[in-house]
Design a protein around this motif. Structure first.
Motif, short mmCIF file in Angstrom:
data_model
loop_
_atom_site.label_atom_id
_atom_site.label_comp_id
_atom_site.label_asym_id
_atom_site.label_seq_id
_atom_site.Cartn_x
_atom_site.Cartn_y
_atom_site.Cartn_z
N ASP A 112 -28.13 -1.75 -34.21
CA ASP A 112 -27.98 -0.44 -34.00
C ASP A 112 -28.40 0.54 -35.10
OD1 ASP A 112 -25.96 -0.21 -35.78
OD2 ASP A 112 -24.38 -0.65 -34.29
N ASP B 89 -26.68 2.16 -37.34
CA ASP B 89 -25.79 2.18 -38.36
C ASP B 89 -26.21 1.44 -39.52
OD1 ASP B 89 -24.24 3.93 -36.88
OD2 ASP B 89 -22.79 2.63 -36.20
N LEU C 210 -26.33 6.99 -40.32
CA LEU C 210 -24.78 7.15 -40.40
C LEU C 210 -24.38 7.80 -41.58
CD1 LEU C 210 -22.21 6.27 -39.20
CD2 LEU C 210 -22.31 3.92 -40.30
N ARG D 267 -18.72 12.40 -29.32
CA ARG D 267 -19.61 11.12 -29.40
C ARG D 267 -19.88 10.70 -30.87
NH1 ARG D 267 -24.55 12.01 -24.90
NH2 ARG D 267 -23.24 11.29 -22.94
N ASN D 268 -20.22 11.83 -31.62
CA ASN D 268 -20.49 11.54 -33.33
C ASN D 268 -19.33 11.16 -33.74
OD1 ASN D 268 -22.37 11.80 -35.31
ND2 ASN D 268 -20.74 13.00 -36.21
N ARG E 109 -16.82 9.23 -32.40
CA ARG E 109 -16.69 8.06 -31.75
C ARG E 109 -17.35 7.10 -32.83
NH1 ARG E 109 -15.27 5.63 -27.06
NH2 ARG E 109 -16.05 3.56 -26.70
N ARG E 110 -18.52 7.41 -33.01
CA ARG E 110 -19.34 6.68 -34.02
C ARG E 110 -18.81 6.55 -35.34
NH1 ARG E 110 -25.72 8.42 -36.01
NH2 ARG E 110 -26.16 6.26 -36.98
N CYS F 194 -17.36 2.64 -35.94
CA CYS F 194 -18.56 1.96 -36.64
C CYS F 194 -18.15 0.47 -37.20
CB CYS F 194 -19.39 2.86 -37.62
SG CYS F 194 -18.44 3.08 -39.22
N ARG G 136 -21.16 0.49 -31.24
CA ARG G 136 -22.23 1.46 -31.27
C ARG G 136 -23.40 1.12 -30.28
NH1 ARG G 136 -23.66 6.86 -31.56
NH2 ARG G 136 -25.85 7.05 -32.61
N ASP H 271 -22.70 1.68 -26.85
CA ASP H 271 -22.70 3.24 -26.76
C ASP H 271 -23.89 3.79 -26.41
OD1 ASP H 271 -19.96 3.47 -26.57
OD2 ASP H 271 -19.52 3.69 -28.76
N LEU H 272 -24.85 3.23 -27.39
CA LEU H 272 -26.28 3.76 -27.44
C LEU H 272 -26.81 3.56 -26.14
CD1 LEU H 272 -27.54 3.12 -31.03
CD2 LEU H 272 -27.12 5.19 -29.87
#
Length: 496
Positions: free
Chosen positions: A73, A75, A311, A409-410, A412-413, A417, A422, A425-426
């Motif tokens: 991802d 991150d 991130l 959403r952010n 949640r990230r 993480c 992630r 989700d993407l």
């Protein structure tokens, strides 16, 4: 009434390493189960994943935990002095970071087996036997319901991972046509090559198993978070509904969980050396399997992968966000995740962990996507108060529409993480019927030890690029071409 049940294998040995082989089961050890307790022991030994921490010298890649998901991802990035050709962050995983057509390609060019596919199907084979044979013990009362409920939950969990790794993300318009993964729910030996069932059918099975699991586990009190309970099944079901865009179903499951005894951990009350993630946390609903993150990304003087610049930028207020203060270790080679510091703090998995925090985020997203924005903001305000220093939580009262959804959403990230969310989700954001967000990713390459950057790999925005993993080569060979592979292109590589 006492029953004697013959169960083959513990439960079956899966020849070689494939789903196809698991259809050619053969008895390894003939076991005689004459009580529900014996069947429960088999569930622990063959249904559940082993919970333990994997150290830097133990990581050989042979696992059913898909911890390499962290490397695909946005991150992560290579640290300024990566040591990824050592045992730590070893070359087995470099192909996932590079999104190679065959991600199991190691640094020396050899192709490593995909133990996740085979391992998950081994678990499923065992669970199918347990689910068939548990019916002989209906007179065992609550133990019968517990074993059956746990087995259904676990089977749903493993199919959830399989369909999200090896198939396209769920899109309501194409799910009945998109190829998913092979479904087998019977312990009967079938002399045929299995083919891939549609994504919609796999999700239907997952939903059915979880709904039935909820019924069986109702009122069951488990001895620890390492055994699934009703709330675990509801939490996973809320995630399934979120992925499918069934907002009302997601919200309903979250509401039921919120009536249980779990609560958000106020991170402001934790000491600086505390683990955010712990089996002892009031947020932990369920965990199983290994914790592999330290062996995967590195730590201290051996950082292989660090938090990505992207991130880092997503943490809008590092000074007041306790998730950054407690969950990120600063290093001159690159900051790295430290949400979980010691197994003695209460060991949990870095992939198969279900937390109460996710329930809040699932509910908030579902409400926002249903245009119930006031309710979404209310849920998020309660959540944010436990994550930011007193009086420092972001003001979201004016956020509406896409702006509110993007904020959720952010969050949640930031919250989830390096817990296995992630990448999935993407993928689902890319096909969301409302506020779709498909983005390309970039991973820079660096020379070992010196850290000199020499180029980067780019993953094109979905549906282009390698967002779906290939079916393992051994599976394709075993089924003589009847198993259709995913079309996974080579990544774009740009040299500096």
């Amino acid at each position: 009434m006492k029953k004697i049940v013959n169960i083959f294998g513990v439960l079956w040995s899966v020849l070689l390493v494939s789903c196809g082989d698991f259809l050619e089961e053969y008895p390894r050890d003939l076991l005689y189960v004459n009580s529900i307790s014996d069947l429960s022991e088999l569930l622990v030994g063959d249904g559940y994943m082993i919970s333990r921490e994997i150290g830097e010298d133990e990581d050989k890649g042979e696992t059913t935990i898909a911890s390499w998901i962290h490397l695909m991802d946005d991150d992560v990035q290579l640290s300024s002095k990566p040591v990824y050709w050592e045992s730590l962050g070893n070359a087995l995983y470099l192909g996932y970071y590079e999104w190679l057509k065959l991600p199991g390609t190691s640094e020396n060019g050899s192709i490593e087996n995909d133990y996740v596919w085979s391992g998950l199907y081994e678990h499923i084979a065992s669970l199918n036997v347990i689910l068939d044979e548990v019916e002989a013990f209906q007179d065992a009362g609550s133990d019968y319901h517990r074993v059956k409920g746990e087995a259904l939950f676990l089977r749903a969990t493993y199919y959830f991972w399989l369909v999200n790794l090896y198939a396209k993300p769920y899109a309501s318009g194409t799910a009945t046509m998109d190829l998913g993964v092979p479904i087998k729910v019977s312990s009967e030996v079938e002399d045929k090559d299995f083919v891939r069932d549609p994504v919609a059918d796999v999700y239907d099975l997952i939903e059915t198993d979880l709904l039935n699991s909820i019924v069986e586990l109702k009122g069951i009190v488990q001895p620890s978070v390492y055994r699934a309970n009703e709330s675990a099944a509801r939490a996973l079901l809320s995630r399934v509904y979120l992925y499918k865009g069934e907002w009302k179903g997601c919200d309903k499951q979250c509401d039921t969980i919120m009536q249980a005894t779990y609560r958000l951990q106020d991170l402001n009350t934790l000491s600086s050396n505390s683990s955010i993630l712990s089996s002892k946390s009031p947020e932990t609903i369920f965990s199983q399997g290994e914790y592999r993150l330290n062996a995967m990304v590195g730590f201290k003087s051996k950082v292989t992968y660090a938090l990505s610049n992207d991130l880092e930028a997503a943490f809008l207020d590092k000074s007041s966000d306790q998730r950054y203060s407690l969950g990120v270790e600063l290093s001159s080679y690159g900051n790295y995740p430290s949400k979980f510091k010691r197994w003695s703090d209460g060991g949990v998995s870095d992939c198969n962990l279900i937390r109460y925090a996710e329930v809040y985020l699932n509910k908030a997203e579902a409400l926002a996507m249903s245009d119930e924005e006031e309710g979404a903001r209310e849920v998020m305000n309660s959540f944010l108060a436990t994550r930011y220093s007193a009086g420092s939580a972001p003001d979201i009262q004016s956020k509406t529409g896409k702006d509110l959804v993007d904020f959720i959403r952010n969050e949640r990230r930031l919250e989830l993480c390096f817990e296995g969310h992630r990448w999935f989700d993407l993928r689902r954001y890319s096909v969301s019927s409302k506020y779709p967000d498909a983005k390309p990713l970039k991973h820079e390459m660096r020379v070992k030890d010196s850290g000199i950057a020499y180029g980067y790999y780019e993953l094109q925005a979905y549906p282009n690029g390698g967002w779906v993993l290939p079916i393992p080569t051994y599976e394709l060979q075993f089924t003589d071409g009847n198993m259709v592979n995913n079309e996974r292109p080579d990544p774009v590589y740009v040299e500096y």
